[in-house]
Design an enzyme around this catalytic site. Structure first.
Site: not given
Ligand code: TXE
Length: 480
Positions: A150, A248, A282, A461
């Site tokens: 994002n 996070e 988020c 963080e």
């Molecule tokens: O998340 P994903 P997304 C949250 C936001 C939403 C989501 C969107 O609320 O729910 O994140 O981001 C990697 N083992 N936040 O869809 O799928 C994946 O390749 C290791 C909150 O990207 O979780 C990517 O690089 N890694 C936040 C990263 O994880 C894995 C701010 C995130 O992917 C994996 C931004 C695995 N098994 C978004 N599976 C905050 N709180 O600040 C996926 N990935």
């Protein structure tokens, strides 16, 4: 077709398996580049490089590390337009947003930790006569940094900068959905003279490359930003290996509006906290609670202002909102709008996909959407949608709104609008969140602890919290 590479041991290299993934432009829905479909073999190559680089990088004076991080920041600033265009093309966000927020913040992240490390100190504790303790805070080794789509470069650098400043080496994986600015950062790090192996950037799928980083025995700490479910999966692997974990995760943030607020300032900011970055932040305030006496006035003003927002080509400077990052995420958001209607909600604005003309006709666009008439316990008001969708919920009293605001599994951030000082402090005090903004939103001081409670994450963080995460304290006690 432009093909990006991994950045390992100071060079730009092909994935060992030789396979690639399509990378889409959300504004057109078309493939516009290819990214490495890396796997464990690439992670092993990066671990070897990061291990070899650690002794010297962790031992050079912090002033030397500081200079290199500051040089990276300068190069990010010097390449603002190129990085903003790449970010907008990759993520779908308006290029104006990338230019004014994402990229400047990426440079700020490097500049902040380039100087924070010079002021980071530890403590000593004198005991009875002749005994003194001192605490060392030492770099740990290889940091695994995994980030979401994002705010791609903004969140990617938010992890990398403190990890490097503290003297660790890094293996970082950006989201496979938005890899481009991470790739461009690789080129800037080479230009800045980051020593080989100090920073390694590997592209590819989360459940392949991300999982390999998480499970690797020579990577003792994982800093992750992304979905709550993914965070749980990472913890399942990392916890039994006793790795340090910073998570996070998601949010379902309340935006609480009291009748005695500064209406015009609240309305202007609420448009941003609802729909900025297509609602894909988020920290967005997706549940809007309005004190009953103000409800009708707010509803008509907010609906009217929302309907004026322009959803368009992200590269058009007049676009207020751009494209949703992927087809899958577009479908997820639309499914929640359908769910809201099934649960009895009324769509006051938006609710539909937008089809643009010409080359953008296959792009992924959704109208900014406002829904009312739902109870605070329904799925629409409990689950994270992560798109341009907000709900309106009236309330009578402070106790009632605090109870509703705290009713989800999340606890990331909250916004409170009131001119009553006592209300402001009391409500902020009773909300189970990591961050509370009063009469503002997304004002950020990088020294402050950043993160959430409950299912929004583990740890914080920002500032010295980040440097403490990326170092290991050691207490030495001398009886002299
Ligand atoms: O998340 P994903 P997304 C949250 C936001 C939403 C989501 C969107 O609320 O729910 O994140 O981001 C990697 N083992 N936040 O869809 O799928 C994946 O390749 C290791 C909150 O990207 O979780 C990517 O690089 N890694 C936040 C990263 O994880 C894995 C701010 C995130 O992917 C994996 C931004 C695995 N098994 C978004 N599976 C905050 N709180 O600040 C996926 N990935």
């Amino acid at each position: 077709m432009f093909t990006i590479k991994n950045y390992i041991n100071g060079g730009l290299v092909e994935p060992k398996g030789g396979t690639y993934l399509d990378n889409f432009n959300p504004a057109t829905g078309q493939v516009y580049s290819k990214i490495p479909d890396s796997d464990r073999a690439d992670v092993e190559q990066a671990v070897a490089a990061a291990k070899a680089a650690f002794p010297s990088w962790s031992r050079i004076p912090k002033e030397a590390r500081s200079k290199i991080l500051a040089k990276v920041a300068d190069l990010i600033e010097a390449n603002l337009d190129k990085l903003a265009l790449a970010e907008s093309t990759d993520n779908g966000k308006p290029v104006s947003l990338a230019k004014n927020v994402d990229i400047p913040r990426a440079a700020a992240n490097f500049n902040f930790f380039a100087t924070a490390i010079l002021h980071y100190a530890s403590e000593s504790h004198a005991m009875e006569k002749g005994v003194i303790n001192y605490t060392l805070r030492e770099p740990i080794g290889i940091a695994g940094c995994i980030s979401p789509w994002n705010l791609p470069l903004y969140l990617f650098t938010w992890k990398i900068a403190p990890a490097l400043a503290a003297g660790n080496t890094v293996i970082a994986k950006p989201s496979e959905v938005t890899p481009m600015t991470a790739y461009l950062l690789s080129e800037l790090c080479i230009e800045a003279g980051v020593p080989p192996g100090v920073l390694n950037i590997i592209h590819g799928l989360g459940n392949k490359v991300g999982a390999s980083i998480t499970a690797h025995p020579d990577i003792p700490m994982i800093s992750f930003t992304g979905g709550t479910e993914t965070g749980a999966e990472i913890a399942r692997i990392a916890a039994p290996m006793f790795k340090k974990l910073s998570l996070e995760l998601g949010g379902k943030n309340p935006n609480i509006i009291f009748a005695n607020c500064n209406f015009d300032k609240m309305l202007k900011t609420t448009l941003k906290s609802s729909f900025s970055n297509q609602g894909e932040i988020c920290l967005c305030g997706s549940r809007i609670f309005i004190e009953k006496p103000l409800y009708e006035k707010f509803k008509s003003a907010f609906v009217a202002a929302t309907q004026l927002l322009k959803v368009g080509d992200p590269l058009n400077k007049d676009s207020d909102m751009g494209a949703i990052v992927s087809e899958a995420h577009t479908e997820k958001i639309m499914s929640y709008i359908e769910l809201a209607k099934e649960e009895g909600g009324t769509v006051l604005a938006g609710g539909k996909r937008v089809t643009l003309p010409g080359e953008h006709q296959n792009g992924w666009y959704i109208e900014p959407t406002i829904i009312e008439g739902l109870g605070h316990e329904c799925r629409t008001n409990q689950e994270e949608i992560f798109g341009p969708v907000v709900t309106l919920i009236p309330f009578d009293s402070e106790d009632e709104v605090i109870e509703m605001a705290n009713s989800t599994r999340y606890g990331l951030s909250a916004t409170i609008w009131t001119n009553n000082l006592q209300t402001a402090h009391q409500v902020a005090n009773h909300l189970h969140v990591g961050i509370a903004w009063i009469n503002c939103w997304l004002l950020r001081d990088l020294r402050t602890p950043f993160g959430g409670s409950k299912s929004s994450g583990v740890g914080r963080e920002g500032g010295f919290e980040a440097l403490s995460f990326f170092t290991e304290p050691k207490n030495v006690c001398i009886n002299y």
